[in-house]
Motif scaffolding. Structure first.
Motif: not given
Length: 209
Positions: A1-10, A17-23, A197-198
């Motif tokens: 899994m890849i860890q990437v930052p999660l931001y708000n609108q500001k 958030i974790e993202l799948k390696d295969e994606l 995220v959704d």
């Protein structure tokens, strides 16, 4: 899994958030990019071009001059292709340019394009993108927060959002798209990709089969 930052609108980091390696973690595939872009452009062609052949031009079918005795080369009628106003040989006719490539190849190309966006730091994951009203100014403020006012930005959302779509209509370099409809052409055309995220589960469902 890849860890990437999660931001708000500001553009404030509110977590990870974790993202799948295969994606989002596969190698770049320029060969597949080329194949998908050519297909995309071909499928967008109208194919309504048409030229008149020898039997379709509106000219006399009378023989130009007698076969013998004039000193000229023998000729038929003025519909012949070498005469001005005659038919056009081998000209284009209406046709369908569209074709498909294998589904697995297309999905692999999209996953590679998503991975490339992440590798080049051109991907932002937001908790949500919500506008109080369909005003372009509100969307511009969000883009300014990320420093993307002048950039070409593709916004991926989980489902249709008319408020967001109407806000983006006046921005030449911004396009909104349902995540399940992402394609290689737009992923390459736009410099940055904003995803909510959704939208991540929607992408996984559409392109990880």
């Amino acid at each position: 899994m890849i860890q990437v930052p999660l931001y708000n609108q500001k553009a404030e980091k509110i977590g990870e958030i974790e993202l799948k390696d295969e994606l989002f973690g596969i190698e770049k595939r320029p060969d597949l990019f080329y194949t998908c872009v050519v297909m995309h452009l071909a499928n967008g062609r109208q194919g309504t071009h048409s030229t008149k052949r020898r039997g379709e031009v509106n000219r006399s079918s009378r023989k130009v001059w007698p076969q013998k005795g004039t000193g000229h080369a023998r000729q038929g009628d003025r519909k012949a292709t070498h005469w001005v106003g005659g038919g056009r040989p081998f000209g284009p006719k209406p046709r369908d340019y569209s074709y498909k490539i294998p589904k697995k190849m297309r999905r692999l190309a999209i996953r590679s394009a998503l991975s490339t966006k992440l590798m080049e730091n051109n991907l932002y994951i937001l908790d949500k993108i919500e506008l109080s009203q369909p005003k372009t100014k509100e969307l511009v403020n969000i883009l300014n927060n990320f420093g993307l006012k002048e950039a070409k930005v593709l916004i991926g959302i989980p489902q249709k959002d008319e408020t967001l779509k109407r806000a983006a209509m006046n921005l030449e370099n911004v396009k909104t798209m349902v995540a399940s409809c992402l394609n290689v052409y737009d992923l390459l055309k736009y410099d940055y990709l904003l995803l909510t995220v959704d939208a991540i589960p929607v992408i996984e469902e559409a392109f990880l089969k």
